[in-house]
Design an enzyme around this catalytic site. Structure first.
Site, PDB file in Angstrom:
ATOM      1  N   ASP A  14      -4.224  -5.036   6.215  1.00 34.09           N
ATOM      2  CA  ASP A  14      -4.603  -5.907   5.109  1.00 34.09           C
ATOM      3  C   ASP A  14      -3.469  -6.879   4.816  1.00 34.09           C
ATOM      4  O   ASP A  14      -2.315  -6.487   4.703  1.00 34.09           O
ATOM      5  CB  ASP A  14      -4.913  -5.061   3.868  1.00 34.09           C
ATOM      6  CG  ASP A  14      -5.530  -5.876   2.742  1.00 34.09           C
ATOM      7  OD1 ASP A  14      -6.125  -6.934   3.028  1.00 34.09           O
ATOM      8  OD2 ASP A  14      -5.432  -5.449   1.583  1.00 34.09           O
TER       9      ASP A  14
ATOM     10  N   HIS B  94      -2.689  -1.245  -3.300  1.00 36.19           N
ATOM     11  CA  HIS B  94      -3.855  -0.389  -3.080  1.00 36.19           C
ATOM     12  C   HIS B  94      -3.747   0.864  -3.939  1.00 36.19           C
ATOM     13  O   HIS B  94      -2.924   1.748  -3.665  1.00 36.19           O
ATOM     14  CB  HIS B  94      -3.966   0.001  -1.608  1.00 36.19           C
ATOM     15  CG  HIS B  94      -4.213  -1.164  -0.697  1.00 36.19           C
ATOM     16  ND1 HIS B  94      -3.953  -1.130   0.648  1.00 36.19           N
ATOM     17  CD2 HIS B  94      -4.710  -2.408  -0.951  1.00 36.19           C
ATOM     18  CE1 HIS B  94      -4.268  -2.290   1.201  1.00 36.19           C
ATOM     19  NE2 HIS B  94      -4.725  -3.081   0.244  1.00 36.19           N
TER      20      HIS B  94
ATOM     21  N   MET C 233      -0.143   1.023   5.097  1.00 36.49           N
ATOM     22  CA  MET C 233      -0.870   1.286   6.331  1.00 36.49           C
ATOM     23  C   MET C 233      -1.971   0.248   6.517  1.00 36.49           C
ATOM     24  O   MET C 233      -2.417  -0.410   5.573  1.00 36.49           O
ATOM     25  CB  MET C 233      -1.477   2.689   6.296  1.00 36.49           C
ATOM     26  CG  MET C 233      -2.500   2.915   5.215  1.00 36.49           C
ATOM     27  SD  MET C 233      -3.066   4.639   5.187  1.00 36.49           S
ATOM     28  CE  MET C 233      -4.343   4.547   3.929  1.00 36.49           C
TER      29      MET C 233
ATOM     30  N   SER D 117       0.858  -1.187   0.000  1.00 36.91           N
ATOM     31  CA  SER D 117       0.000   0.000   0.000  1.00 36.91           C
ATOM     32  C   SER D 117       0.896   1.240   0.000  1.00 36.91           C
ATOM     33  O   SER D 117       1.646   1.442  -0.955  1.00 36.91           O
ATOM     34  CB  SER D 117      -0.937  -0.029   1.221  1.00 36.91           C
ATOM     35  OG  SER D 117      -1.826   1.066   1.206  1.00 36.91           O
ATOM     36  N   THR D 118       0.856   2.048   1.051  1.00 34.83           N
ATOM     37  CA  THR D 118       1.637   3.282   1.097  1.00 34.83           C
ATOM     38  C   THR D 118       3.129   3.014   0.914  1.00 34.83           C
ATOM     39  O   THR D 118       3.714   2.224   1.648  1.00 34.83           O
ATOM     40  CB  THR D 118       1.423   3.996   2.445  1.00 34.83           C
ATOM     41  OG1 THR D 118       0.029   4.149   2.677  1.00 34.83           O
ATOM     42  CG2 THR D 118       2.106   5.356   2.450  1.00 34.83           C
TER      43      THR D 118
END
Length: 372
Positions: free
Chosen positions: A312, A216, A309, A188-189
């Site tokens: 998940d 993401h 973050m 993600s991030t």
């Protein structure tokens, strides 16, 4: 008798994270600044209407987080980014843009230049639902970066021992014996740059197994990300179609807004796309990919949880470890946000906790059958 005054106490409250908001629209600047201020734990130290003003504000105020619009007069976000990072290298920059293919390409370019994350701006601020989603995602990203910033400050002296301590805390033992059949990656991030690094280090093993990635991202971004990886790696990389056969030597990127899982068609592994409800507020979700891959590939899967973050991937990693698969988590020191990999480690589901520059080499060794 008058009560005695309470003794004075010194309570050290955490300093608010300093934020700069950059957007050429006064309405958008004001709206974002208000949301940031209302989130708690953040202080908007200044705002800027273009890239030139932003660079000047960064030099003067040294913000910890910069929210940077892409489309602006005089100096746009892409041109301003390297100047901002030169003026204050410690600033974490989140680029913000409307959801178009061109802006997705520019956003990915910004990530390669040092931005840590991106956020899709709603096409119209008049849409209450779109504005609410934008605000929630904005605050989530700010909080993730803010927590990371404070953690780095607190743990700086002990950074050298972090990886060793985490490794010792992970009780999972590798089952061994199974021939690797696929690579699974969740991020993600900070993920796009991390994914790039892992895949570059994994070459030429990319030709020996299929790679399935959940990053993401909004829909437009995932398509552009797939094009970027294909150009970078010279390996087929695309958003798959539902039912597509999973073949070695191909990288599959989960389409933004759809879950990507794995099923069996005609006795062979195939992609399963769905519009099911979000998991962990995410669609696509890493948990969906990991969970379904565990049932199809079992111990033949190698899964990696990279910077990001939230949590998940943790539930999916639990399915993978039960099936005998190998799970690798990125370490805290090399993660932009140690949410997803940290959650996996804290749950005791990681076989290895490695810095980013060691993950690809470790996977290559596993695929070659040389793992300890």
């Amino acid at each position: 008798m008058a009560s005695k005054p309470l003794p004075a106490t010194s309570v050290s409250l955490p300093e608010p994270v300093r934020v700069l908001v950059v957007d050429d629209s006064a309405v958008i600047r004001g709206m974002i600044a208000r949301w940031v201020g209302e989130a708690g734990g953040f202080e908007v130290v200044c705002t800027a209407a273009n890239g030139r003003m932003a660079v000047d504000m960064v030099e003067r105020h040294k913000p910890e987080i910069v929210l940077l619009d892409i489309e602006m007069p005089e100096i746009d976000g892409l041109a301003a980014l390297p100047l901002i990072l030169k003026a204050h290298p410690a600033s974490k920059v989140i680029v913000i843009s409307t959801l178009t293919k061109r802006n997705a390409q520019i956003s990915l370019k910004c990530l390669s230049l040092g931005a840590v994350d991106y956020l899709a701006k709603p096409e119209s601020a008049r849409s209450a639902d779109a504005a609410a989603v934008f605000r929630r995602e904005l605050v989530e990203k700010l909080r993730a970066l803010g927590v990371t910033k404070r953690r780095q400050v607190r743990s700086a002296p002990a950074a050298s021992s972090t990886s060793t301590a985490i490794r010792q805390a992970s009780p999972v033992q590798r089952s061994g014996g199974a021939r690797p059949q696929c690579v699974l990656i969740g991020s993600s991030t900070g993920g796009p740059r991390a994914v790039e690094r892992v895949l570059q280090d994994l070459k030429p093993s990319l030709l020996e197994v299929p790679v399935l990635i959940v990053q993401h991202m909004p829909a437009m971004f995932t398509a552009v990300f797939a094009e970027h990886l294909q150009a970078l790696l010279a390996v087929p990389c695309r958003e798959p179609v539902d039912g597509e056969a999973i073949r070695a030597g191909t990288i599959f990127i989960a389409p933004g807004g759809r879950h990507m899982g794995v099923t069996v068609t005609g006795g062979k592994p195939a992609i399963r796309l769905s519009d099911g409800p979000p998991e962990n507020f995410c669609r696509p979700a890493v948990d969906v990919l990991f969970r379904e891959a565990a049932s199809v590939f079992g111990a033949g899967a190698i899964a990696v949880v990279l910077t990001g973050m939230g949590s998940d991937g943790t539930n999916g990693a639990r399915h993978l470890t039960k099936a005998g698969a190998t799970v690798i988590a990125q370490d805290e020191a090399s993660s932009i946000v140690w949410g997803m990999p940290g959650s996996v480690v804290k749950a005791g589901l990681a076989h290895d906790v490695l810095p980013l520059d060691a993950i690809g080499r470790s996977m290559k060794s596993l695929i070659a059958g040389n793992a300890r």
